[in-house]
Write an enzyme that holds these catalytic residues in place. Structure first.
Site, PDB file in Angstrom:
ATOM      1  N   ASP A   1       0.039  -5.562   3.185  1.00  0.00           N
ATOM      2  CA  ASP A   1       1.422  -5.529   2.781  1.00  0.00           C
ATOM      3  C   ASP A   1       1.954  -5.868   2.644  1.00  0.00           C
ATOM      4  OD1 ASP A   1       0.566  -3.789  -0.122  1.00  0.00           O
ATOM      5  OD2 ASP A   1       1.932  -1.575   1.003  1.00  0.00           O
TER       6      ASP A   1
ATOM      7  N   ALA B   1      -3.301  -1.479  -2.767  1.00  0.00           N
ATOM      8  CA  ALA B   1      -4.519  -1.539  -2.246  1.00  0.00           C
ATOM      9  C   ALA B   1      -5.568  -2.487  -1.815  1.00  0.00           C
ATOM     10  CB  ALA B   1      -5.251  -0.045  -2.393  1.00  0.00           C
TER      11      ALA B   1
ATOM     12  N   GLU C   1       4.503   8.500 -12.614  1.00  0.00           N
ATOM     13  CA  GLU C   1       3.391  10.144 -11.882  1.00  0.00           C
ATOM     14  C   GLU C   1       3.743  10.747 -11.385  1.00  0.00           C
ATOM     15  OE1 GLU C   1      -0.322   6.742 -10.480  1.00  0.00           O
ATOM     16  OE2 GLU C   1       1.233   6.911  -9.324  1.00  0.00           O
TER      17      GLU C   1
ATOM     18  N   GLY D   1      -2.544  -1.040  12.440  1.00  0.00           N
ATOM     19  CA  GLY D   1      -2.491  -0.251  11.152  1.00  0.00           C
ATOM     20  C   GLY D   1      -4.135  -0.032  10.570  1.00  0.00           C
TER      21      GLY D   1
HETATM   22  C1  LIG Z   1       2.637   6.018  -2.987  1.00  0.00           C
HETATM   23  C2  LIG Z   1       2.406   4.738  -3.296  1.00  0.00           C
HETATM   24  C3  LIG Z   1       1.304   5.096  -4.097  1.00  0.00           C
HETATM   25  C4  LIG Z   1       0.355   4.228  -4.807  1.00  0.00           C
HETATM   26  N1  LIG Z   1      -0.532   4.034  -5.625  1.00  0.00           N
HETATM   27  C5  LIG Z   1      -1.355   2.389  -5.345  1.00  0.00           C
HETATM   28  C6  LIG Z   1      -2.341   2.595  -5.902  1.00  0.00           C
HETATM   29  O1  LIG Z   1      -2.361   3.499  -7.148  1.00  0.00           O
HETATM   30  N2  LIG Z   1      -2.749   1.419  -6.554  1.00  0.00           N
HETATM   31  C7  LIG Z   1      -2.994   0.328  -5.419  1.00  0.00           C
HETATM   32  O2  LIG Z   1      -3.518  -0.398  -5.630  1.00  0.00           O
HETATM   33  N3  LIG Z   1      -2.020   0.701  -4.170  1.00  0.00           N
HETATM   34  C8  LIG Z   1      -0.922   1.830  -4.298  1.00  0.00           C
HETATM   35  N4  LIG Z   1      -0.414   1.527  -3.281  1.00  0.00           N
HETATM   36  C9  LIG Z   1       0.162   0.535  -2.286  1.00  0.00           C
HETATM   37  C10 LIG Z   1      -1.240   0.384  -1.562  1.00  0.00           C
HETATM   38  O3  LIG Z   1      -0.950   1.856  -1.329  1.00  0.00           O
HETATM   39  C11 LIG Z   1      -0.789  -0.073  -0.491  1.00  0.00           C
HETATM   40  O4  LIG Z   1      -0.964  -1.237  -0.765  1.00  0.00           O
HETATM   41  C12 LIG Z   1      -1.338  -0.389   0.470  1.00  0.00           C
HETATM   42  O5  LIG Z   1      -1.865   0.959   1.133  1.00  0.00           O
HETATM   43  C13 LIG Z   1      -1.457  -1.044   1.743  1.00  0.00           C
HETATM   44  O6  LIG Z   1      -2.657  -1.169   2.567  1.00  0.00           O
HETATM   45  P1  LIG Z   1      -1.754  -1.276   4.750  1.00  0.00           P
HETATM   46  O7  LIG Z   1      -2.898  -1.845   5.211  1.00  0.00           O
HETATM   47  O8  LIG Z   1      -1.457  -3.035   4.033  1.00  0.00           O
HETATM   48  O9  LIG Z   1      -1.144  -0.808   4.610  1.00  0.00           O
HETATM   49  P2  LIG Z   1      -0.851   0.468   4.545  1.00  0.00           P
HETATM   50  O10 LIG Z   1      -2.252   1.549   3.419  1.00  0.00           O
HETATM   51  O11 LIG Z   1       0.699   1.385   4.072  1.00  0.00           O
HETATM   52  O12 LIG Z   1      -1.394   0.978   6.333  1.00  0.00           O
HETATM   53  C14 LIG Z   1      -0.480   0.144   7.418  1.00  0.00           C
HETATM   54  C15 LIG Z   1       0.039   1.800   8.650  1.00  0.00           C
HETATM   55  O13 LIG Z   1      -0.116   0.867   9.807  1.00  0.00           O
HETATM   56  C16 LIG Z   1       0.237   2.192  10.597  1.00  0.00           C
HETATM   57  N5  LIG Z   1       1.693   1.426  11.016  1.00  0.00           N
HETATM   58  C17 LIG Z   1       2.879   0.852  10.540  1.00  0.00           C
HETATM   59  N6  LIG Z   1       3.174   0.542  11.299  1.00  0.00           N
HETATM   60  C18 LIG Z   1       2.921   0.647  13.244  1.00  0.00           C
HETATM   61  C19 LIG Z   1       3.156   0.569  14.245  1.00  0.00           C
HETATM   62  N7  LIG Z   1       4.214  -0.240  14.442  1.00  0.00           N
HETATM   63  N8  LIG Z   1       2.217   0.741  15.198  1.00  0.00           N
HETATM   64  C20 LIG Z   1       1.255   1.369  14.794  1.00  0.00           C
HETATM   65  N9  LIG Z   1       1.050   1.317  13.550  1.00  0.00           N
HETATM   66  C21 LIG Z   1       1.806   1.117  12.753  1.00  0.00           C
HETATM   67  C22 LIG Z   1       0.367   2.963   9.585  1.00  0.00           C
HETATM   68  O14 LIG Z   1       0.936   4.307  10.255  1.00  0.00           O
HETATM   69  C23 LIG Z   1      -0.542   3.187   8.163  1.00  0.00           C
HETATM   70  O15 LIG Z   1      -1.397   3.804   8.485  1.00  0.00           O
HETATM   71  C24 LIG Z   1       0.818   3.159  -3.117  1.00  0.00           C
HETATM   72  C25 LIG Z   1       1.702   2.890  -2.334  1.00  0.00           C
HETATM   73  C26 LIG Z   1       2.275   4.000  -2.293  1.00  0.00           C
HETATM   74  C27 LIG Z   1       3.253   4.484  -1.178  1.00  0.00           C
END
Ligand SMILES: Cc1cc2nc3c(=O)[nH]c(=O)nc-3n(C[C@H](O)[C@H](O)[C@H](O)COP(=O)(O)OP(=O)(O)OC[C@H]3O[C@@H](n4cnc5c(N)ncnc54)[C@H](O)[C@@H]3O)c2cc1C
Length: 454
Positions: A315, A326, A178, A15
């Site tokens: 997440d 984030a 939004e 990820g």
């Molecule tokens: C529409 C929207 C608006 C948001 N607005 C806000 C905001 O205003 N403020 C805030 O703080 N947070 C916001 N968030 C939440 C924030 O984006 C997430 O909390 C954050 O992106 C989590 O980061 P992460 O690295 O855990 O996962 P992600 O950023 O979701 O990244 C996960 C990555 O893993 C990859 N992946 C998944 N499964 C696999 C697999 N099996 N094999 C290989 N790759 C894989 C995906 O392609 C992705 O690139 C928002 C979320 C969304 C959807």
């Protein structure tokens, strides 16, 4: 974790979201070989997806290529593919990419696979009410929103025209608010004067949630302000309203008034999240527990119980009721990287991950946002300025920041939307992919996961 002289410690990161990417960057000077595996070739800045869906930003501005971001980091090998399985005994991940399957061995594994959209067991809703999790979702919604105004302009039957001019957003968390705010701005500010047969200002924008407040997590004061602002924008807010059906031409709801049907061709879903399929697979393999939304219950240092060599971050981890935002992902990704560096240096490990809450914010329309930072609650223009600065800081890449600012000038000071292209493939590909059977549709919520609110 003694290493042979022949090879360096191998870190596999699954990820390249906020968690994975910041973990990789924190290891840039570490004596390790990193393999960063992501299902797409780009890092996605999800908080601005709604601006792609409403024609403000281009997809490239919020989704820079991972290998470009990390091009100066020699110890990273970026690989495209979906991790489908983890063999915790052999310390190996299995990966699928179009036309090629492969495996990668690790000494330490960091998994930050994010979250999926949850339809609370009603996955069939997705066909008519796309979620907001990916670039595909945003482009599909953009095609549906701009396409709806075009078709409304063609129809002469008033009922049909009204259905095309009605937009329903399910979920009154930050994303739903939004989206509703931006569709209202489109209808009232950007599009008027461009159609000969309809008045875009007559569009209905309806925001629905089962709870009794918009932006509930922001507290009563900011929630009330956001509601007032939405009303001023012309958004109809339906609270304590549960969606019980979604089809091509409308949506069925249970409201405090009883059962109702809203005729609407354009619906979007911003209501629930659940852990991705990989979380369940990894939890099973490692014997870890999951919470209601399928997130892995980790130890205080973000490792899986009994597996100090596996970290779950962002997440998809369940720890101390931390929210899916984030900053949690960024800070937990960095924490995992720090733990690895400590282990390699022979220092004590197992330190608890402590989250520093930098606050949360949501825009409602141009020049209007709410921000909650500790005890400080700000709304209106000041909140919007804070939103602007924070998002510019965290957008990845100098080029992207410059073009995003230009596009914000066009949309917020002017009346334009720079990115209004809507193609038939964007609008209809979901159905075709479903019919064809997409082997890479990995982000569906595993059956049985309840999901949680945004
Ligand atoms: C529409 C929207 C608006 C948001 N607005 C806000 C905001 O205003 N403020 C805030 O703080 N947070 C916001 N968030 C939440 C924030 O984006 C997430 O909390 C954050 O992106 C989590 O980061 P992460 O690295 O855990 O996962 P992600 O950023 O979701 O990244 C996960 C990555 O893993 C990859 N992946 C998944 N499964 C696999 C697999 N099996 N094999 C290989 N790759 C894989 C995906 O392609 C992705 O690139 C928002 C979320 C969304 C959807």
């Amino acid at each position: 974790m003694a290493e042979s002289a022949a090879r360096r410690h191998r870190v596999v990161i699954v990820g390249a979201g906020f968690g994975g990417l910041f973990a990789a960057r924190s290891l840039r000077r570490a004596d390790v070989d990193i393999t960063l595996i992501n299902g797409t070739a780009y890092h996605l800045f999800q908080p601005l997806l709604y601006q792609v869906a409403t024609g403000i930003l281009s997809e490239g501005e919020i989704a820079p290529p991972i290998r470009e971001i990390l091009k100066r980091q020699d110890n990273v090998d970026v690989k495209l593919g979906w991790v489908t399985d983890v063999d915790v005994e052999a310390r190996r991940v299995s990966v699928e990419a179009p036309g090629i399957d492969y495996t990668v061995d690790y000494d330490t594994l960091i998994v930050g696979a994010g979250a999926s959209q949850s339809y609370f067991g009603n996955d069939q809703f997705a066909d008519h009410a796309p979620g907001m999790k990916s670039i595909d979702d945003a482009l599909e919604l953009r095609a549906r929103i701009f396409g709806a105004f075009e078709l409304a302009d063609l129809h002469t039957d008033p009922a049909e025209r009204e259905r095309w001019m009605t937009f329903v957003v399910v979920g009154a968390g930050p994303t739903g608010v939004e989206m509703a705010g931006q569709i209202a701005e489109l209808a009232h500010r950007n599009l008027p004067g461009q159609y000969r047969h309809i008045d875009p200002r007559k569009a209905r924008i309806i925001l629905i949630d089962a709870v009794d407040a918009v932006l509930k997590t922001f507290g009563d004061r900011l929630s009330t302000r956001a509601l007032r602002r939405l009303h001023l924008l012309g958004v109809e807010v339906e609270l304590e309203t549960k969606v019980v059906g979604v089809d091509a031409t409308g949506i069925e709801v249970e409201t405090p008034r009883g059962h109702e049907r809203i005729g609407a061709m354009t619906k979007m879903w911003a209501a629930g999240v659940a852990a991705p399929p990989l979380a369940r697979r990894l939890a099973e393999a490692a014997g870890a527990a999951t919470d209601r939304a399928g997130r892995i219950r980790v130890e205080p240092d973000c490792t899986l119980p009994g597996h100090p060599e596996i970290f779950a971050v962002g997440d998809m981890m369940a720890l101390d009721d931390l929210p899916g935002v984030a900053q949690v992902a960024i800070q937990s990704g960095r924490h995992a990287a720090d733990q690895i560096k400590r282990r390699l240096a022979g220092r004590e490990t197992g330190q608890r991950f402590t989250y520093f809450d930098k606050g949360s914010m949501a825009t409602i329309s141009r020049f209007s946002a709410v921000a909650s930072i500790g005890k400080v609650h700000v709304s209106g223009f000041l909140g919007w300025l804070m939103w602007l600065v924070v998002h510019l800081l965290y957008l990845v890449g100098f080029k992207n920041r410059v073009t995003a600012v230009l596009h914000w000038f066009v949309s917020f000071l002017g009346r334009g939307r720079s990115e209004r292209v809507a193609t038939f493939q964007q609008a209809y590909a979901r159905a075709a992919v479903r019919a064809y059977g997409d082997p890479f549709e990995r982000r569906r919520v595993p059956a049985g996961a309840d999901g949680g609110g945004e």
